[in-house]
Design a protein around this motif. Structure first.
Motif, PDB file in Angstrom:
ATOM      1  N   TYR A   8      -7.410  16.613   6.054  1.00 22.23           N
ATOM      2  CA  TYR A   8      -7.000  15.662   5.934  1.00 22.23           C
ATOM      3  C   TYR A   8      -8.315  15.135   6.163  1.00 22.23           C
ATOM      4  N   VAL A   9      -9.677  15.208   6.658  1.00 17.79           N
ATOM      5  CA  VAL A   9     -11.130  14.139   6.434  1.00 17.79           C
ATOM      6  C   VAL A   9     -11.596  15.488   5.444  1.00 17.79           C
ATOM      7  N   ALA A  10     -11.745  15.996   5.552  1.00 15.77           N
ATOM      8  CA  ALA A  10     -12.723  17.017   4.342  1.00 15.77           C
ATOM      9  C   ALA A  10     -11.997  16.552   3.162  1.00 15.77           C
ATOM     10  N   ASP A  11     -10.535  16.072   3.193  1.00 16.80           N
ATOM     11  CA  ASP A  11     -10.044  15.980   1.832  1.00 16.80           C
ATOM     12  C   ASP A  11     -10.017  14.133   1.654  1.00 16.80           C
ATOM     13  N   ARG A  12     -10.909  13.552   2.465  1.00 21.48           N
ATOM     14  CA  ARG A  12     -10.436  11.996   2.048  1.00 21.48           C
ATOM     15  C   ARG A  12     -10.514  11.222   1.604  1.00 21.48           C
ATOM     16  N   GLU A  13     -11.103  11.894   0.248  1.00 21.63           N
ATOM     17  CA  GLU A  13     -10.931  10.949  -1.141  1.00 21.63           C
ATOM     18  C   GLU A  13      -8.886  10.621  -1.129  1.00 21.63           C
ATOM     19  N   GLN A  14      -8.440  12.190  -1.010  1.00 22.55           N
ATOM     20  CA  GLN A  14      -6.684  11.929  -1.190  1.00 22.55           C
ATOM     21  C   GLN A  14      -6.035  11.225   0.100  1.00 22.55           C
ATOM     22  N   LEU A  15      -6.880  11.407   0.752  1.00 25.71           N
ATOM     23  CA  LEU A  15      -6.287  10.766   2.220  1.00 25.71           C
ATOM     24  C   LEU A  15      -6.319   9.074   1.900  1.00 25.71           C
ATOM     25  N   ALA A  16      -7.470   8.825   0.977  1.00 26.65           N
ATOM     26  CA  ALA A  16      -7.479   7.525   0.754  1.00 26.65           C
ATOM     27  C   ALA A  16      -6.623   6.752  -0.021  1.00 26.65           C
ATOM     28  N   ALA A  17      -6.195   7.482  -0.830  1.00 26.00           N
ATOM     29  CA  ALA A  17      -5.556   7.625  -2.183  1.00 26.00           C
ATOM     30  C   ALA A  17      -4.173   7.211  -1.808  1.00 26.00           C
ATOM     31  N   ALA A  18      -3.496   8.242  -1.279  1.00 22.84           N
ATOM     32  CA  ALA A  18      -2.031   8.302  -0.750  1.00 22.84           C
ATOM     33  C   ALA A  18      -1.878   6.904   0.383  1.00 22.84           C
ATOM     34  N   LEU A  19      -3.062   6.766   0.739  1.00 23.40           N
ATOM     35  CA  LEU A  19      -3.132   5.847   2.300  1.00 23.40           C
ATOM     36  C   LEU A  19      -2.354   4.844   1.349  1.00 23.40           C
ATOM     37  N   ALA A  20      -3.175   4.053   0.509  1.00 21.43           N
ATOM     38  CA  ALA A  20      -3.352   3.256  -0.679  1.00 21.43           C
ATOM     39  C   ALA A  20      -2.537   3.074  -0.915  1.00 21.43           C
ATOM     40  N   HIS A  21      -1.621   3.592  -1.596  1.00 18.73           N
ATOM     41  CA  HIS A  21       0.068   4.165  -2.144  1.00 18.73           C
ATOM     42  C   HIS A  21       0.701   3.246  -1.616  1.00 18.73           C
ATOM     43  N   ASP A  22       1.042   4.572  -0.658  1.00 21.54           N
ATOM     44  CA  ASP A  22       1.835   4.317   0.649  1.00 21.54           C
ATOM     45  C   ASP A  22       1.853   2.216   1.416  1.00 21.54           C
ATOM     46  N   LEU A  23       1.004   1.876   1.014  1.00 12.95           N
ATOM     47  CA  LEU A  23       0.546   0.478   1.452  1.00 12.95           C
ATOM     48  C   LEU A  23       1.479  -0.761   0.484  1.00 12.95           C
ATOM     49  N   ARG A  24       1.608   0.347  -0.516  1.00 14.12           N
ATOM     50  CA  ARG A  24       1.861  -1.124  -1.890  1.00 14.12           C
ATOM     51  C   ARG A  24       3.659  -1.581  -1.299  1.00 14.12           C
ATOM     52  N   THR A  25       4.110  -0.568  -0.645  1.00 17.04           N
ATOM     53  CA  THR A  25       5.821  -0.908  -0.922  1.00 17.04           C
ATOM     54  C   THR A  25       5.960  -1.881  -0.125  1.00 17.04           C
ATOM     55  N   PRO A  26       5.528  -1.400   1.189  1.00 20.88           N
ATOM     56  CA  PRO A  26       5.872  -2.285   1.905  1.00 20.88           C
ATOM     57  C   PRO A  26       4.573  -4.031   1.893  1.00 20.88           C
ATOM     58  N   LEU A  27       3.827  -3.647   0.826  1.00 22.05           N
ATOM     59  CA  LEU A  27       2.860  -5.205   1.110  1.00 22.05           C
ATOM     60  C   LEU A  27       3.885  -5.990  -0.663  1.00 22.05           C
ATOM     61  N   THR A  28       4.519  -4.635  -1.256  1.00 22.22           N
ATOM     62  CA  THR A  28       5.676  -5.387  -2.038  1.00 22.22           C
ATOM     63  C   THR A  28       6.922  -6.516  -1.211  1.00 22.22           C
ATOM     64  N   ARG A  29       7.262  -5.859  -0.520  1.00 22.70           N
ATOM     65  CA  ARG A  29       8.416  -6.475   0.796  1.00 22.70           C
ATOM     66  C   ARG A  29       8.130  -7.495   1.465  1.00 22.70           C
ATOM     67  N   ILE A  30       6.783  -7.193   1.603  1.00 21.18           N
ATOM     68  CA  ILE A  30       6.561  -8.655   2.357  1.00 21.18           C
ATOM     69  C   ILE A  30       6.438 -10.061   1.304  1.00 21.18           C
ATOM     70  N   ARG A  31       5.482  -9.429  -0.022  1.00 14.35           N
ATOM     71  CA  ARG A  31       5.266 -10.649  -0.761  1.00 14.35           C
ATOM     72  C   ARG A  31       6.866 -11.112  -0.861  1.00 14.35           C
ATOM     73  N   LEU A  32       7.779 -10.388  -0.964  1.00 15.54           N
ATOM     74  CA  LEU A  32       9.302 -10.759  -1.416  1.00 15.54           C
ATOM     75  C   LEU A  32      10.246 -12.014  -0.825  1.00 15.54           C
ATOM     76  N   ARG A  33      10.036 -11.394   0.586  1.00 17.52           N
ATOM     77  CA  ARG A  33       9.963 -11.830   1.518  1.00 17.52           C
ATOM     78  C   ARG A  33       9.358 -13.039   1.829  1.00 17.52           C
ATOM     79  N   LEU A  34       8.264 -13.274   2.215  1.00 15.42           N
ATOM     80  CA  LEU A  34       7.440 -14.701   1.757  1.00 15.42           C
ATOM     81  C   LEU A  34       7.602 -15.590   0.507  1.00 15.42           C
TER      82      LEU A  34
END
Ligand SMILES: Nc1ncnc2c1ncn2[C@@H]1O[C@H](COP(=O)(O)OP(=O)(O)OP(=O)(O)O)[C@@H](O)[C@H]1O
Ligand SMILES: [Mg+2]
Length: 217
Positions: A8-34
């Motif tokens: 995973y670490v060797a492929d940190r670009e992919q990891l960062a992309a996946a992480l940032a991508h997965d963050l989007r859903t909960p962030l959108t949820r928080i925005r709606l709730r706020l």
């Protein structure tokens, strides 16, 4: 698990992309709730924090994916590229006097190279108010120089600012808004086409950024 982690670490670009991508859903949820909450100081400041998190996550996605996009290499008329970027910024003066630099061609990925130059121009304009751009031939390279009228960068930090998320303390404020990825990206792009970027404080004051790209002869 260790091996898995290392992969995973060797492929940190992919990891960062996946992480940032997965963050989007909960962030959108928080925005709606706020948005459902009553207007208050607290809601205001949480919105502010949320905007920051979203912007960071966007720039990480950007950073992690810009190399994955497969863009073909092609011949690029460097003068036209720089001229069209300079046109977008009233604070930029492009020294067109050097006619020899017209028609200089390099091989590279056009969108990436545009981004590389834009990141340098944007820094000059943001931190140095005005940018003086010139283009010249230097041996077998094309040499782009961008000099600004700002405070420059402390000598000891000239290398450090190329590291991801590294910013000089004094510019760490909301107005300038960056995340410290611009130079990392720009240098990666330059190096990928056989060039490089160097920074130095100009004797006349301000920062002087130089981008060298091999010229197609
Ligand atoms: N022309 C300049 N004059 C003074 N300081 C500069 C200049 N260019 C860059 N810096 C310093 O180097 C740091 C890193 O620059 P870099 O472009 O990598 O990131 P950034 O501008 O902070 O954010 P972004 O990711 O939006 O580009 C900046 O935060 C700033 O402190
Ligand atoms: Mg920048």
């Amino acid at each position: 698990m260790q091996t898995q982690l290392r992969e995973y670490v060797a492929d940190r670009e992919q990891l960062a992309a996946a992480l940032a991508h997965d963050l989007r859903t909960p962030l959108t949820r928080i925005r709606l709730r706020l948005e459902l909450l009553r207007k208050s100081q607290l809601r205001q400041s949480l919105m502010h924090d949320l905007n920051d998190i979203e912007a960071i996550s966007r720039s990480v996605i950007d950073f992690a994916t810009y190399e994955i996009v497969d863009e073909e290499q092609e011949k690029i008329d460097f003068w036209s590229l720089v001229d069209s970027i300079a046109d977008n910024y009233p604070q930029v003066s492009f020294d067109k006097a050097s006619l020899v630099s017209r028609g200089m061609i390099c091989i590279g990925r056009p969108i990436a190279l545009r981004r590389c130059v834009t990141n340098l121009v944007e820094n000059a304009v943001t931190y140095g108010t005005k940018a003086h751009v010139s283009l010249a031939q230097s041996g077998s390279d094309i040499l782009l120089t961008i000099r600004d009228e700002g405070p420059g960068i402390p000598q000891a930090k000239l290398d450090e600012v190329f590291q991801p998320f590294r910013r000089v303390e004094t510019s760490r404020n909301r107005q300038t808004g960056g995340f410290g990825l611009g130079l990392t990206i720009a240098r990666n792009i330059a190096r990928r086409c056989g060039g490089d970027i160097t920074l130095e404080n100009d004797v006349k004051g301000g920062l002087r950024a130089e981008l060298r790209i091999p010229r197609l002869t």
